[in-house]
Design a protein around this motif. Structure first.
Motif, mmCIF file in Angstrom:
data_model
loop_
_atom_site.group_PDB
_atom_site.id
_atom_site.type_symbol
_atom_site.label_atom_id
_atom_site.label_comp_id
_atom_site.label_asym_id
_atom_site.label_seq_id
_atom_site.Cartn_x
_atom_site.Cartn_y
_atom_site.Cartn_z
ATOM 1 N N UNK A 190 0.805 -1.213 0.000
ATOM 2 C CA UNK A 190 0.000 0.000 0.000
ATOM 3 C C UNK A 190 0.835 1.259 0.000
ATOM 4 N N UNK A 191 2.000 1.194 0.647
ATOM 5 C CA UNK A 191 2.916 2.345 0.662
ATOM 6 C C UNK A 191 3.632 2.466 -0.679
ATOM 7 N N UNK A 192 4.311 1.393 -1.098
ATOM 8 C CA UNK A 192 5.105 1.465 -2.330
ATOM 9 C C UNK A 192 4.232 1.518 -3.572
ATOM 10 N N UNK A 193 3.006 1.019 -3.479
ATOM 11 C CA UNK A 193 2.097 1.103 -4.615
ATOM 12 C C UNK A 193 1.708 2.527 -4.944
ATOM 13 N N UNK A 194 1.838 3.421 -3.977
ATOM 14 C CA UNK A 194 1.585 4.846 -4.221
ATOM 15 C C UNK A 194 2.879 5.587 -4.490
ATOM 16 N N UNK A 195 3.890 5.314 -3.702
ATOM 17 C CA UNK A 195 5.119 6.107 -3.717
ATOM 18 C C UNK A 195 5.951 5.862 -4.979
ATOM 19 N N UNK A 196 6.009 4.623 -5.445
ATOM 20 C CA UNK A 196 6.784 4.351 -6.654
ATOM 21 C C UNK A 196 8.276 4.325 -6.425
ATOM 22 N N UNK A 197 8.713 3.980 -5.231
ATOM 23 C CA UNK A 197 10.126 3.797 -4.941
ATOM 24 C C UNK A 197 10.322 2.373 -4.449
ATOM 25 N N UNK A 198 11.464 2.065 -3.832
ATOM 26 C CA UNK A 198 11.646 0.743 -3.254
ATOM 27 C C UNK A 198 12.522 0.839 -2.016
ATOM 28 N N UNK A 199 12.395 -0.141 -1.149
ATOM 29 C CA UNK A 199 13.131 -0.149 0.110
ATOM 30 C C UNK A 199 14.563 -0.630 -0.115
#
Length: 400
Positions: A190-199
């Protein structure tokens, strides 16, 4: 172009998706297999599907099946997906993608080598809060996004005991101890699906369970796990961080909303709780709860949900939220049940569209790894007392 689909696992979850796959104009026939043949037979009879196969291997050998959808125990997905791809089948997989780095790397290699479609069915990618945040990020409304939070807060008492007993049989306590951080995608996605970055790195802390009922007991656990609650702090590429919580012992109404998200930027922020969502900037606060609230399409007491614990039924009944764009969905879905904050219709349509048009689905193998792998590394960090660990990355998906 249409294709035939084989559903692997006839449990509580897959039946909801069988209805949608069967209704989609891109799908021709739907078959089912399960380790308990009577479950597969019941599902086929209840929904008028094409038939059953005696085993997964028999399904993969059949030229009548073009693709498979894996709805089995969460730690089994990696090997089953690899079998499907090796047999020349397109694969839809429930979450998580896999539970080891090697399994995820092998899936990506197989997708690259075969050109087949792989999609992980992460519901939070289509969560109304994620959709709205993704739109606002694209519009630049947050300014520079620098921090986010994602929670998957689902207490064991609210339906999970029954679910594990249904799927785990006599040995259910051994598998109910599944480590929370190895099921990370409802929060991370839910976080990365919006932000478009990666950990890129993580430090995590786990809380040892104290219920004493044999669940999350290391002497019983198939996974040598005694942690029921865990928190992870991730660093992201390009600067910034996000935090996720995976809670299985928590005083919270997960039947109302089990995944929830917050995003903070230099110009605006957005916060979601169980029953309210707010957009905030330097001028004030706007209540956006209605924009993100799915409208039910199936009553919780519908006979089709009788086999599902009452506390879990909301996940199978939620319709679409106003923020969802339903214009691309097939009209056959207009009056069919939805679920998990309105995600089910989009999950099915995105997989079918990817197979029939030979394009990459939104949650393709590379994205799936970015949603899943952070949790695997976070689990290891927690096992080491919170040491900060680097997170491998397989890169962006190739251009099709």
């Amino acid at each position: 172009m249409t294709f035939s689909l084989g559903i692997v696992g006839a449990g509580q979850f897959s039946g909801q998706f069988a209805t949608l796959f069967q209704a989609h104009p891109g799908v021709r026939d739907v078959y089912v297999t399960d380790l308990l043949p009577e479950r597969a037979e019941r599902l086929v009879a209840a929904q008028g599907l094409a038939g059953t196969f005696p085993s997964y291997e028999a399904m993969l050998e059949s030229p009548a099946v073009d693709a498979v959808a894996v709805f089995t125990q969460r730690w089994t997905h990696g090997p089953l997906v690899l079998q499907g791809l090796a047999a020349g089948k397109h694969v839809y997989s429930a979450v998580p993608m896999a539970i080891t780095v090697d399994e995820m790397a092998a899936i990506i290699d197989a997708v690259r080598a075969t050109g087949l479609t792989y999609m992980m069915g992460e519901t939070s990618h289509y969560h109304p809060a994620t959709v709205h945040a993704r739109n606002q990020i694209a519009a630049g409304a947050f300014g520079r996004l620098f921090y986010a939070e994602g929670d998957y807060v689902h207490d064991m008492d609210l339906g999970f005991y029954e679910a594990y007993q249904y799927s785990g049989g006599e040995n259910w306590k051994a598998t109910a101890s599944y480590p929370p951080l190895l099921y990370p995608t409802h929060a991370v996605g839910g976080v990365l699906g919006a932000w478009g970055t990666h950990a890129v790195s993580v430090s995590a802390i786990g809380v040892r369970d104290e219920r004493g009922d044999g669940v999350f007991d290391r002497s019983v656990s198939q996974f040598d796990n005694d942690v029921s609650n865990a928190t992870a702090l991730f660093e992201v590429a390009g600067g910034g961080s996000f935090r996720t919580n995976e809670f299985r012992r928590v005083g919270y109404p997960s039947h109302i909303r089990e995944s929830r998200f917050r995003f903070f930027g230099t110009e605006a922020s957005m916060e979601q709780l169980a029953t309210v969502a707010l957009w905030q900037d330097k001028k004030g606060v706007e209540d956006i709860s209605e924009l993100l609230e799915p409208k039910p399409t199936l009553a919780p007491d519908d006979p089709s949900l009788a086999h599902i614990a009452p506390e879990l039924r909301a996940a199978f009944t939620s319709g679409s939220a106003p923020v969802h764009d339903r214009s691309r969905l097939p009209r056959e879905f207009d009056h069919l049940h939805n679920g998990h904050e309105g995600s089910h219709h989009f999950l099915v349509d995105d997989f079918v569209t990817a197979v029939t048009t030979r394009t990459l689905p939104p949650v393709n193998a590379w994205v799936a790894a970015r949603y899943t792998l952070p949790g695997v590394i976070a689990h290891e960090s927690a096992r080491q007392g919170g040491v900060r660990l680097e997170i491998p990355d397989f890169g962006d998906a190739p251009e099709v």
